[in-house]
Design a protein around this motif. Structure first.
Motif, short mmCIF file in Angstrom:
data_model
loop_
_atom_site.label_atom_id
_atom_site.label_comp_id
_atom_site.label_asym_id
_atom_site.label_seq_id
_atom_site.Cartn_x
_atom_site.Cartn_y
_atom_site.Cartn_z
N GLU A 126 13.14 -28.36 -16.63
CA GLU A 126 12.39 -28.76 -14.79
C GLU A 126 12.61 -28.61 -14.14
N GLY A 127 13.42 -27.88 -14.18
CA GLY A 127 13.90 -27.85 -11.92
C GLY A 127 14.61 -28.57 -11.50
N TRP A 135 17.27 -27.85 -0.96
CA TRP A 135 16.43 -27.81 -0.61
C TRP A 135 14.92 -28.56 -0.17
N PRO A 143 14.32 -34.82 -7.45
CA PRO A 143 14.12 -33.77 -8.95
C PRO A 143 15.69 -33.32 -8.16
N TYR A 166 10.77 -24.07 -13.80
CA TYR A 166 10.58 -24.82 -13.00
C TYR A 166 9.26 -25.33 -13.07
N HIS A 167 9.39 -26.77 -13.60
CA HIS A 167 8.01 -27.54 -14.33
C HIS A 167 7.89 -28.32 -13.25
N TYR A 168 7.05 -28.47 -12.80
CA TYR A 168 6.25 -29.38 -11.53
C TYR A 168 5.55 -30.60 -11.74
N TYR A 169 6.10 -31.52 -11.47
CA TYR A 169 5.26 -33.07 -11.62
C TYR A 169 5.29 -33.61 -10.95
N PRO A 170 4.94 -33.67 -9.58
CA PRO A 170 5.00 -34.02 -8.17
C PRO A 170 4.27 -35.94 -8.85
N TRP A 173 6.92 -37.41 -10.87
CA TRP A 173 8.75 -38.00 -9.68
C TRP A 173 8.32 -38.57 -8.18
#
Length: 184
Positions: A126-127, A135, A143, A166-170, A173
């Motif tokens: 997921e990164g 970051w 994350p 990199y899976h991004y689930y804003p 998260w």
């Protein structure tokens, strides 16, 4: 035979595929199934359990030795297969740090590179990271907090990995979303 047919159809259409070898989650078996078979407590045991890693390596070796029944091309030589992904969303919240996850990804990526030297090897993560200073400012540091014991910063240094994800689930998260404006 279903996967053989899918790869053959992708080949006909000029589509490259990424094959995922397992999943951290129970969907489609995943590491929880490996844990059940090995008599382990959870998916997190994968990083220290040689039996569970052996199941993974045996499965990957089966693919390397398989010849597609539709195309008659061995999987290890199939140019339609762009990459082999180690696992979807590896993590280890019960680990003390990211060392076990990194060591496992390093070991498995080297193993896969030996099996599939002409195809890319990917992580499937997921990164998540354990180095927040890389970051900048985030609305939620989850994350990059190290909580999931995954280290994107460490993983990109592994020599046998050819690509990372990199899976991004804003929303999941708890990341703040940029306000939207309405034009009247």
């Amino acid at each position: 035979v279903g996967l053989d047919t899918s790869i053959a159809e992708a080949k006909k259409r000029g589509i490259r595929v990424i094959l995922v070898l397992t999943n951290y989650w129970k969907d489609f078996g995943g590491l929880p199934q490996y844990a059940d078979w090995a008599g382990a407590k959870s998916a997190d045991d994968f990083y220290t359990n040689t039996t569970m890693k052996g199941y993974f390596k045996d499965y990957a070796t089966m693919f390397a030795n398989r010849t597609n029944t539709v195309t008659n091309v061995p999987y290890k030589d199939e140019p339609t297969i762009l990459a082999w992904e180690i696992a979807n969303e590896l993590r280890c919240p019960s680990c003390s740090d990211s060392a076990a996850v990194l060591a496992t990804i390093d070991d498995l990526s080297k193993h896969l590179k030996g099996l599939f030297p002409n195809q890319l090897i990917a992580d499937g993560g997921e990164g998540f990271d354990d180095t927040p200073s890389n970051w900048g400012t985030l609305s939620n540091s989850y994350p990059v907090s190290g909580y999931e014991r995954a280290s994107f910063t460490g993983m990109v240094k592994l020599a046998a990995l050819d690509m990372v994800s990199y899976h991004y689930y804003p929303v999941d998260w708890g990341m703040a979303m940029a306000p939207t404006t309405t034009v009247n």
